[in-house]
Scaffold this motif. Structure first.
Motif, PDB file in Angstrom:
ATOM      1  N   ALA A 168      20.621  59.905 -56.197  1.00 15.99           N
ATOM      2  CA  ALA A 168      21.543  59.027 -56.921  1.00 15.99           C
ATOM      3  C   ALA A 168      22.591  59.836 -57.677  1.00 15.99           C
ATOM      4  O   ALA A 168      23.769  59.456 -57.727  1.00 15.99           O
ATOM      5  CB  ALA A 168      20.758  58.139 -57.876  1.00 15.99           C
ATOM      6  N   ARG A 169      22.165  60.940 -58.264  1.00 14.29           N
ATOM      7  CA  ARG A 169      23.095  61.738 -59.069  1.00 14.29           C
ATOM      8  C   ARG A 169      24.033  62.590 -58.209  1.00 14.29           C
ATOM      9  O   ARG A 169      25.148  62.897 -58.614  1.00 14.29           O
ATOM     10  CB  ARG A 169      22.313  62.640 -60.024  1.00 14.29           C
ATOM     11  CG  ARG A 169      21.620  61.863 -61.149  1.00 14.29           C
ATOM     12  CD  ARG A 169      20.813  62.799 -62.041  1.00 14.29           C
ATOM     13  NE  ARG A 169      20.335  62.104 -63.218  1.00 14.29           N
ATOM     14  CZ  ARG A 169      19.223  61.397 -63.275  1.00 14.29           C
ATOM     15  NH1 ARG A 169      18.475  61.265 -62.188  1.00 14.29           N
ATOM     16  NH2 ARG A 169      18.847  60.797 -64.381  1.00 14.29           N
ATOM     17  N   ALA A 170      23.547  62.982 -57.032  1.00 12.83           N
ATOM     18  CA  ALA A 170      24.349  63.851 -56.169  1.00 12.83           C
ATOM     19  C   ALA A 170      25.127  63.076 -55.117  1.00 12.83           C
ATOM     20  O   ALA A 170      25.824  63.678 -54.294  1.00 12.83           O
ATOM     21  CB  ALA A 170      23.446  64.881 -55.490  1.00 12.83           C
ATOM     22  N   GLY A 171      25.021  61.766 -55.102  1.00 13.01           N
ATOM     23  CA  GLY A 171      25.736  60.965 -54.121  1.00 13.01           C
ATOM     24  C   GLY A 171      25.164  61.075 -52.725  1.00 13.01           C
ATOM     25  O   GLY A 171      25.892  60.932 -51.738  1.00 13.01           O
ATOM     26  N   ALA A 178      20.285  67.799 -59.381  1.00 10.29           N
ATOM     27  CA  ALA A 178      21.498  67.173 -58.847  1.00 10.29           C
ATOM     28  C   ALA A 178      22.692  68.096 -58.950  1.00 10.29           C
ATOM     29  O   ALA A 178      23.689  67.904 -58.246  1.00 10.29           O
ATOM     30  CB  ALA A 178      21.784  65.869 -59.581  1.00 10.29           C
ATOM     31  N   ALA A 179      22.566  69.102 -59.809  1.00  7.72           N
ATOM     32  CA  ALA A 179      23.664  70.063 -59.950  1.00  7.72           C
ATOM     33  C   ALA A 179      23.908  70.819 -58.648  1.00  7.72           C
ATOM     34  O   ALA A 179      24.982  71.375 -58.427  1.00  7.72           O
ATOM     35  CB  ALA A 179      23.364  71.043 -61.083  1.00  7.72           C
ATOM     36  N   ALA A 180      22.899  70.841 -57.774  1.00  7.03           N
ATOM     37  CA  ALA A 180      23.073  71.502 -56.476  1.00  7.03           C
ATOM     38  C   ALA A 180      23.999  70.716 -55.564  1.00  7.03           C
ATOM     39  O   ALA A 180      24.467  71.225 -54.549  1.00  7.03           O
ATOM     40  CB  ALA A 180      21.720  71.686 -55.796  1.00  7.03           C
ATOM     41  N   GLY A 181      24.265  69.457 -55.916  1.00 13.83           N
ATOM     42  CA  GLY A 181      25.190  68.635 -55.144  1.00 13.83           C
ATOM     43  C   GLY A 181      24.715  68.400 -53.726  1.00 13.83           C
ATOM     44  O   GLY A 181      23.538  68.216 -53.451  1.00 13.83           O
ATOM     45  N   GLY A 182      25.655  68.460 -52.808  1.00  9.14           N
ATOM     46  CA  GLY A 182      25.353  68.182 -51.410  1.00  9.14           C
ATOM     47  C   GLY A 182      24.386  69.171 -50.792  1.00  9.14           C
ATOM     48  O   GLY A 182      23.731  68.862 -49.800  1.00  9.14           O
ATOM     49  N   ALA A 183      24.247  70.364 -51.389  1.00 12.28           N
ATOM     50  CA  ALA A 183      23.340  71.359 -50.834  1.00 12.28           C
ATOM     51  C   ALA A 183      21.880  70.934 -50.942  1.00 12.28           C
ATOM     52  O   ALA A 183      21.018  71.434 -50.217  1.00 12.28           O
ATOM     53  CB  ALA A 183      23.532  72.699 -51.545  1.00 12.28           C
ATOM     54  N   PHE A 184      21.596  69.985 -51.829  1.00 11.18           N
ATOM     55  CA  PHE A 184      20.211  69.577 -52.023  1.00 11.18           C
ATOM     56  C   PHE A 184      19.644  68.886 -50.785  1.00 11.18           C
ATOM     57  O   PHE A 184      18.419  68.869 -50.591  1.00 11.18           O
ATOM     58  CB  PHE A 184      20.096  68.636 -53.233  1.00 11.18           C
ATOM     59  CG  PHE A 184      18.683  68.278 -53.575  1.00 11.18           C
ATOM     60  CD1 PHE A 184      17.845  69.191 -54.177  1.00 11.18           C
ATOM     61  CD2 PHE A 184      18.175  67.015 -53.266  1.00 11.18           C
ATOM     62  CE1 PHE A 184      16.525  68.871 -54.480  1.00 11.18           C
ATOM     63  CE2 PHE A 184      16.872  66.683 -53.562  1.00 11.18           C
ATOM     64  CZ  PHE A 184      16.042  67.609 -54.173  1.00 11.18           C
ATOM     65  N   VAL A 185      20.498  68.339 -49.950  1.00 11.75           N
ATOM     66  CA  VAL A 185      20.009  67.670 -48.756  1.00 11.75           C
ATOM     67  C   VAL A 185      19.269  68.659 -47.855  1.00 11.75           C
ATOM     68  O   VAL A 185      18.327  68.292 -47.140  1.00 11.75           O
ATOM     69  CB  VAL A 185      21.169  66.988 -47.987  1.00 11.75           C
ATOM     70  CG1 VAL A 185      22.055  68.005 -47.311  1.00 11.75           C
ATOM     71  CG2 VAL A 185      20.627  65.985 -46.974  1.00 11.75           C
ATOM     72  N   PHE A 186      19.666  69.939 -47.907  1.00  9.93           N
ATOM     73  CA  PHE A 186      18.972  70.963 -47.130  1.00  9.93           C
ATOM     74  C   PHE A 186      17.672  71.387 -47.804  1.00  9.93           C
ATOM     75  O   PHE A 186      16.702  71.745 -47.137  1.00  9.93           O
ATOM     76  CB  PHE A 186      19.884  72.186 -46.947  1.00  9.93           C
ATOM     77  CG  PHE A 186      19.293  73.266 -46.072  1.00  9.93           C
ATOM     78  CD1 PHE A 186      19.444  73.216 -44.697  1.00  9.93           C
ATOM     79  CD2 PHE A 186      18.590  74.331 -46.628  1.00  9.93           C
ATOM     80  CE1 PHE A 186      18.891  74.197 -43.884  1.00  9.93           C
ATOM     81  CE2 PHE A 186      18.040  75.316 -45.831  1.00  9.93           C
ATOM     82  CZ  PHE A 186      18.197  75.260 -44.446  1.00  9.93           C
TER      83      PHE A 186
END
Length: 625
Positions: free
Chosen positions: A549-552, A509-517
């Motif tokens: 959940a953690r990254a919104g 989750a530390a990757a934040g929004g980038a995880f969606v990719f």
């Protein structure tokens, strides 16, 4: 030993990062054993399960009894409903082989078009999708690659075409088993009420149909390069667009388990109708001209004279010089639409597993003869060859009617119970929903497949004894797959219920929004290693929604991305490469096939990553249900 356990995310020094080092060990073990050390899948699954149990007990302080019970629940779920579907679906296929009707079906496909590029679309893409819908787990590759070789494809191209085609249908394979598994593991890891089979299926049905549009174009490019696209693009687009539209409609508005069945039949029908009014120009070097195969070499040694072009070759290990084999016996090619003649088979007889001659189907026995030679496949036999698939569609359609579905979802047909002795609380202090086991013994897809198999045996006139022997052989054939799937699901349940996937989710989750990719890549890795979208969803489904959940991020989108991205790893997984190589006589040369398809896999993966990223942004977020 059986004390209550509460999930903890950071058991090592109250640090998620340190805890993640231990949490990743079971997955790392599985990847290394399969991908590097080439350990057999069933053994790798059992070893990785043992590692997960050790980490759960030693690092996460999970009571030994709770850890073992968690593994047993996962193994039970691996058998029912997952393997229950696969075993019974493959049994239905085996009945068609037992009766001789699978060869009838194969010949009917060949007669649709003499062009090998069109045959690649119909057999590898359309019929392969139907096989994926019914069985999955490598079955489409094993069957379609043999059919393509029988039609004159060189071994390496038959394998490559079958692997590339086995992409878009995979997420809904084995009657949507990957989606069922995904819903099971994610609903217990995230409170979002949308994490159900219907919603996740709808989301995947808004991703993989886009892949379906381009896969047939890639197939003809693989078979015949740029010329193939230029000359057969109408058929490729008709197949891809019709499949994609049908897959979207079925997944969102009809039935998730029936998605690939509907899409495969619609696509096949569209291509068949097209070639009745349009035929591509078939180049001479693509036709079935006589091609010599040196006696000292098998078909796997026959290489292409020109890159990107498939020329006909004899699919015979005898080394004789001959035309591409007619499916009914030796000799030259019969013009499209003319009845084929078997000059060697006795009239009305066929050979079974033993040496005794057994009666062919009744209509075949009544076929007209010419000079002692049997004319092949009466219309009645062709109808019977398609009957098993029509029976399956009919049974599942009735079972998915609203009133019937609701009635079967209640006791005594469906029973829900807490797994005996398993007492696990989530981080919020509430019992995990995954500890509740659903035994839908009657409406389960596998049970419906048994009913379809019984009706198939009656229609194909397979005796009860032969049908039962075929059923027993099916279990023997799948014995290693059974162990593998049950071990991987046990591994997934131990990781999920001990908190290991929670830890990895918190770390990622530390990757934040980038995880969606990156989410689709995770599914791709999972399938590339395990060979199964079901297994990848079991391994990473909970991780995806916990990270969301953690990254919104939207958990439905990321869960679906795991499955949709995973389908693109199917063609490069060691297990599927081994299946394809063994089927074409290239055992030990999987690397050659891998090099043929790896670039396509990466290209499609990049496309899927971009699509998921756009669906997670304001640009395409309207596509998320």
């Amino acid at each position: 030993m059986f004390d209550q356990f509460r999930v903890v995310t950071d058991p090592v020094g109250d640090s998620v990062a340190l805890s993640a080092i231990f949490a990743v060990l079971p997955l790392l073990t599985l990847f290394v054993l399969l991908g590097v050390l080439k350990v057999k899948a069933w053994l790798a699954g059992l070893i990785s399960l043992a590692v997960a149990l050790v980490v759960a007990v030693a690092v996460y302080a999970m009571p030994v009894g709770q850890a073992l019970l968690s593994a047993t629940e996962g193994a039970a779920f691996g058998f029912f409903p997952i393997l229950w579907i696969v075993i019974n679906a493959i049994w239905v296929y085996n009945l068609t082989v037992e009766s001789g009707h699978f060869d009838v079906l194969r010949r009917s496909f060949e007669r649709v078009s003499p062009d090998m590029r069109i045959q690649a679309i119909i057999i590898a893409f359309c019929f392969g999708a139907l096989l994926e819908a019914l069985a999955g787990f490598g079955t489409p590759v094993a069957i379609t690659v043999v059919m393509l070789m029988a039609l004159g494809f060189r071994p390496i191209h038959a394998a490559s075409v079958s692997l590339l085609a086995n992409t878009a249908p995979v997420a809904f394979g084995a009657l949507a088993t990957p989606i069922v598994t995904l819903a099971s593991v994610t609903s217990g890891a995230n409170d979002d009420s949308r994490l159900t089979v219907d919603t996740l299926g709808a989301m995947v049905g808004r991703q993989t149909p886009i892949l379906a549009v381009v896969v047939p174009l890639m197939l003809v490019a693989l078979v015949d390069g740029r010329r193939g696209i230029r000359q057969t693009w109408p058929a490729a687009l008709v197949a891809g667009v019709s499949f994609g539209l049908a897959q979207f409609v079925a997944a969102n508005y009809i039935s998730v388990p029936l998605t690939d069945i509907v899409a495969a039949l619609v696509s096949a029908a569209a291509v068949v109708l097209l070639v009745r009014v349009w035929r591509p120009v078939t180049p001479a070097d693509l036709g079935r001209e006589p091609a010599a195969v040196p006696a000292a070499r098998g078909p796997a040694e026959a290489e292409l004279a020109d890159p990107g072009t498939v020329r006909a070759a004899a699919a015979s290990r005898s080394g004789t010089t001959t035309a591409a084999p007619a499916l009914d016996g030796p000799g030259g090619e019969t013009p499209s639409g003319d009845p084929r003649i078997d000059a060697t088979a006795p009239v009305g007889r066929h050979r079974t597993d033993g040496d005794d001659l057994a009666p062919r189907p009744a209509d075949q026995a009544r076929a007209a003869t010419a000079g002692g030679r049997r004319l092949a496949d009466t219309p009645a036999e062709v109808v019977r060859a398609y009957a098993p698939y029509l029976i399956i569609i009919a049974i599942f359609s009735v079972a998915n009617l609203g009133a019937v579905k609701d009635a079967l979802a209640t006791e005594p047909w469906t029973v829900k119970f807490g797994w005996p002795g398993l007492d696990i609380l989530g981080g919020n202090g509430k019992p995990l929903s995954s500890v509740t086991f659903t035994l839908n013994w009657l409406p389960a897809a596998g049970t419906l497949m048994i009913l379809a198999g019984i009706l198939t045996a009656l229609v194909l006139r397979v005796s009860a004894g032969r049908a039962l022997r075929a059923y027993g052989r099916t279990y023997v054939e799948l014995r290693y797959a059974i162990v593998t799937v049950m071990a991987v699901l046990a591994l997934a349940y131990v990781m999920n219920q001990s908190g290991q996937t929670n830890t990895l989710g918190a770390f990622l989750a530390a990757a934040g929004g980038a995880f969606v990719f990156l989410s689709a890549i995770l599914g791709w890795i999972g399938v590339a290693v395990t060979g199964s979208d079901t297994s990848a969803n079991a391994l990473f489904g909970a991780l995806q929604v916990q990270t969301a959940a953690r990254a919104g991020l939207d958990p439905v989108l990321l869960a679906a991305a795991n499955s949709s991205g995973g389908v693109l790893g199917k063609m490069i997984s060691p297990q599927n490469l081994a299946i394809a190589a063994a089927a074409v006589g290239m055992a030990g040369r999987e690397g050659e096939i891998f090099r043929k398809v790896f670039g396509w896999s990466l290209l499609l993966l990049l496309f899927m990553c971009a699509l998921v990223a756009l669906q997670g942004s304001p640009v395409l977020d309207w596509m998320v249900p």
